[in-house]
Motif scaffolding. Sequence first.
Motif, mmCIF file in Angstrom:
data_model
loop_
_atom_site.group_PDB
_atom_site.id
_atom_site.type_symbol
_atom_site.label_atom_id
_atom_site.label_comp_id
_atom_site.label_asym_id
_atom_site.label_seq_id
_atom_site.Cartn_x
_atom_site.Cartn_y
_atom_site.Cartn_z
ATOM 1 N N GLU C 465 47.677 119.715 -48.023
ATOM 2 C CA GLU C 465 47.131 120.575 -46.715
ATOM 3 C C GLU C 465 46.591 122.014 -47.552
ATOM 4 O OE1 GLU C 465 50.370 119.259 -46.090
ATOM 5 O OE2 GLU C 465 49.378 117.527 -45.615
ATOM 6 N N LYS C 467 48.744 123.970 -48.972
ATOM 7 C CA LYS C 467 49.881 125.088 -48.885
ATOM 8 C C LYS C 467 50.679 125.229 -50.370
ATOM 9 C CE LYS C 467 50.016 125.878 -44.309
ATOM 10 N NZ LYS C 467 49.422 127.092 -43.703
ATOM 11 N N ALA C 490 49.931 133.860 -53.757
ATOM 12 C CA ALA C 490 48.922 134.087 -53.023
ATOM 13 C C ALA C 490 47.468 134.893 -53.412
ATOM 14 C CB ALA C 490 49.122 134.897 -51.404
ATOM 15 N N LEU C 495 44.501 133.113 -51.613
ATOM 16 C CA LEU C 495 45.073 132.511 -50.480
ATOM 17 C C LEU C 495 45.528 133.750 -49.452
ATOM 18 C CD1 LEU C 495 46.443 129.272 -51.783
ATOM 19 C CD2 LEU C 495 44.086 129.723 -50.738
ATOM 20 N N GLU C 496 46.012 133.307 -48.363
ATOM 21 C CA GLU C 496 46.551 134.281 -47.402
ATOM 22 C C GLU C 496 48.033 134.101 -47.864
ATOM 23 O OE1 GLU C 496 45.875 136.393 -45.443
ATOM 24 O OE2 GLU C 496 43.658 136.082 -45.258
ATOM 25 N N SER C 498 50.439 133.744 -45.896
ATOM 26 C CA SER C 498 50.999 132.781 -44.940
ATOM 27 C C SER C 498 51.073 131.287 -45.588
ATOM 28 C CB SER C 498 50.453 132.914 -43.707
ATOM 29 O OG SER C 498 49.209 132.819 -43.723
ATOM 30 N N SER C 499 50.237 131.016 -46.236
ATOM 31 C CA SER C 499 50.075 129.886 -46.748
ATOM 32 C C SER C 499 50.921 129.502 -48.080
ATOM 33 C CB SER C 499 48.718 129.685 -47.943
ATOM 34 O OG SER C 499 47.850 130.038 -46.903
ATOM 35 N N HIS C 552 38.306 130.569 -50.149
ATOM 36 C CA HIS C 552 39.596 129.963 -50.045
ATOM 37 C C HIS C 552 39.660 128.795 -49.115
ATOM 38 C CE1 HIS C 552 39.190 132.604 -46.490
ATOM 39 N NE2 HIS C 552 40.110 131.800 -46.167
ATOM 40 N N ALA C 556 42.157 124.064 -49.541
ATOM 41 C CA ALA C 556 42.775 122.876 -49.239
ATOM 42 C C ALA C 556 42.052 121.479 -49.662
ATOM 43 C CB ALA C 556 42.912 122.986 -47.847
#
Lengths: 167, 288, 746
Positions: C465, C467, C490, C495-496, C498-499, C552, C556
């Motif tokens: 996903e 992550k 990140a 990436l963010e 939160s990932s 970004h 995924a």
Amino acid sequence: MPRAKRSMPEKVSVQCRVNGHDATLLDFPMARLLDALREQLSLTGIKEGCGEGECGACSIEMDGRLVNSCLVPVAQAEGATIRTIEGVADGEQLHEVQQAIITHGGAQCGICTPGMILAAVNLLEHNGRPTEAEVRVALAGNLCRCTGYTKIFESVLAAVTVAEARD
Amino acid sequence: MRSSVASFDLRTPHDLPSVLELLAREPGEWRPFAGGTDLMVLLEAGKLAHRRYLNIWNCRELRNISASDSEMKIGALATYTDVKGHAILQREFELLCRAAEETGGIATQNRGTLGGNIANASPAADSPPALLVYDAELELISAGGTRRVLYADFHTGYKKMNLRPDELIARIILPRGRGGWKTYYRKVGTRRAQAISKVCLAAAAKTENGAIADIRIALGSVAPCVMRATKTENSLRGKRLDAAAIDDARATLAAEITPIDDMRSTARYRSRIAQNLLQEFLQSCATT
Amino acid sequence: MTNPSIGRSIPRKEGREKVTGRARYVDDMTLPGMLFGATVRSPIARGRLRGIRFGEGLPWNELTTVTAKDIPGKNSIVLLEDDQPCLAAELVNHAEEAVVLLAHRDKYLIEEARRAVQLEIERLPAIFSIDDSLACKEIIWRADNVFKSLRVDKGDVDAALAEAEFVVEGEYETGAQEQLYIEPQGMIAEANGRDGVTVWGSLQCPYYVHKALAALFALPAEKIRVVQMETGGGFGGKEEYPSMIAAHAALLAWKSGRPVKMIYDRAEDMAATTKRHPSRTRHRTGVTRDGKIVAMDIDFTLDGGAYMTLSPVVLSRGTIHAAGPYDCANVRIRSRAVATNFPPHGAFRGFGAPQSVFALERHLDQVAKVVGLAPDELRRRNFVREGQTLAVGQVVHEKIDMNELMERAFELSGYRAKRERLARENPGSTIKRGIGFASFLHGAGFTGSGEDYLASVAEVEATSEGKIRVCAASTEMGQGTNTIFSQIAADALGLECSSVEVVQPDTAHVPNSGPTVASRTCMIVGKLVESAALGVKQSLLQNGFLREEDGHDAFAGACRLYIEKFGPLRASSRYSPSPEIHWDDAHYRGDAYGAYGWGVYVAEVSVDTLTGETRVEDFVAAQEVGRVINPVLAAGQIEGGVAQGVGFALYENVVWRDGRMINNQMTNYIMPTSMDVPPIRVYFEELPYARGPAGAKGIGELPLDGTAPAIINAVENATGIVVRRVPLTPEILLDALDAAREKVHA
């Protein structure tokens, strides 16, 4: 003292209201409310830091007043209305103080945090617009070894601002 | 090392007469248990010697604070929070309110009671010096009736009290009408909150024409129990507060107190501080 | 590209769990059939164990009891050496040493049982001072009571002292300090011959515990599993002692066949676990008439307590920091850590440096007085600059300008104006105010070749996903590991935050990225996380699933395709020695640390001359720490460290009687409350460090170094009293004030 030599107290059944629900605690009368709530109701957000009412990690509200649950024998909780950290948020909606603590770095290791939040929430319910000096006084019974308190004061004062903007 | 809570009993009689009846029926077998801020600490430390307690926390008639023209009656179960928030006490008995504010944190103030602070008989207790300054009396109750004793006569030695096993402290009585006295309360405990006092000094004085007309000086943590410094008081009555008088008072006080070394401080420090606080108070009297 | 998260105050990753009470600490965990464990300890400091009696009236057949003879492997808590037994078998070397372990399902019964065990110990003479240990009044550890001694030599100290216009001498001491994390120590263990040993606990260093358990049970590494639960503060206190508790809980579990929970109460935690090493430092400093320091002769001794634990490493850091951020051609440091019959002293934030830095920064104020310079002017004339060398001969390559940092700290604190105004206002007042400062450095990461030996590893995995999972043994204990690792990973991947998930440290699932100590987590392990994250990206680029120019949102999809084709997408990174860093351990010369944090702290105090009480009224903490990854978390580290430093300086006094701590309650060992901490203003100077992640260096320990000397220097400024020991209790200060008054009258 060997237990067999003395007539032992029976466990007592204590009815109280915890975070809005009726609850029954069954324990020795002198058992600490801290343990009863943690073990029987799984309210493990209440922390034990010292067991002698000094650090405030076990702070809860009992009938609207902040108390150290390590110093309350379970027998004295009969008929009480209790709020713990688990009862501070409204479902998934955090209380302003909880949100501010996240945003402003008021929690580090987190072990004092539940008690600290209860103390802050209790303060704001008695005094909606505290000064920093009043915040310091209100939190003096809650020890924090990580933050140096500075960001906790900032968090509480920020929560006041948010609450005022909302009201 | 912790105690096992399984070997302690705590019963909750349904009212005050039942408490008194049990205390009378089995004298010494039961002891009262109020807010628990001292007893639960001993329990945690494995140092709570007595095993059977009666829960008096819910005896509401012992919590009331009431005023008459001549006196205040404070129920023994009034908490520090009750005391420090009471308007008349704030106005007329500031030292007691100061003591209440400086005892523990908010959570302790919400549970700790004035009667408990007296009955725990700690020489380091914060409110007794204030009570001594105010010439407090105690109302003691038992199944057999009530009696009043001067608080100054109540503590008779380390953890010893003028209290029978069948008696409870019911009320603390403070005489009113002492306006115009200069007062002083200072607790020295190193940190600003939640400290156990190394020395606590409460005092009040009435001055007339630049001289001490009457005076009360009481101290905690300098003797086996909280004490009135009566010799020092006597030596000051009628005196003008010049440097010599203050030096004499310091010396008298130093001879009158019996501080000890313990893990919190030293006898030497306690003695110096007691004298210095007295001096600070007397100087403040002299300048007004 | 997403907005880079480094440099922003990303909220703490586990913040929501912590504010709602959902975060799971070890005492919040319960296993079916679990017993409660307790420890029976020696009440005396040194003696010969003659017997163990189990008193009457308890159902001993229901209780699990463990003594030294029940240990399957080696009876020691293996760390640097194996001198410390897990359970005392014949000799007891300190009070609170564990002798018998007990477990039962009834946690109340276990307290009664603990009281009912009588240890028969024949008392032997014990030693409780550095002097008695050095004099070998009793030999209590190997041949000469010395755990380790070190020498640093630069130039010719004797010649320089002989020529110096001034020679200033002084002796300084620091006391023991309790870490006082608010969560007491605790462990839960499961152990049996089939599955091996698993422990869950409050700890800083999973692989230290792992190593100790493997030796204790004589089991192969794969049979030991250590899981870190949410940890309620460590500060070094959960660096080595958790191995002991894990061992005890695991032995009880092994013997009983049931899970065992062992949680210390506060009194036991304070009495039995490690504290900051007490220290004594002697300085002899040669100075020219114009204030140039030409010789530093330093003698530094640590009281290590009864067993070695980490004392040699604490000594090392204390020794290297003893000469501070100053340029001096001739330096001699002699140091040693010695044995006494106190419970072993151990790691505590700063790790030896707060002790030797206190001595130096107090001493330099004395030197300034002798030379007739202001304290800042003396420092200004001696600060080390880029290209000059530290005591160990390390050439400073960082572009630090300590004068500038000092000026910044003075500006923020109003130092000069206040110094002048307070001097004017103090006479006639019973409250004396003063302002003082300390300047210092703190090395980040392990000393010398320590990082080479550790060869730490971190791993980053991407899911289909998109992550990211960061796997490292570095623990979150409040300092922000989870959050900064997320930020670093990140940004490396665009990436963010939160990932990114930082995996719970569990030796079954995370590589050994070394202990969570020594201000190394961000700088050393953070860099490995960054490299591993870049490794993941590299795999996607090389295999054509991702192009440099992709946003970004393509990440995924690229991960999914990669995993479909090749399976798990992981990269790991191992610390590789830097060719620019050279350390000669035999001669204690070279590049002691890859990088330093630099600080100037200013404290304003008031001293009540009636009571001897000192209050810190204002505090400015200015430091250079490389790139700041997360400003709120970084400032929180500094503020918290300053508060601990206030305690170290003024409040926190361990009271010993016959080798036992007798004020082992929070009521009597007093740490600062919300009323005792001054306003703290934190300033970061940021000079990116090439080998740190995004330019970051270490930060965690730094604030402990400068706080106490700044405060005590301010006390001297306020009162004129020369204080040479912390904690400075009101008792000590009042005596000194009285003595000074008597001197004036005489």
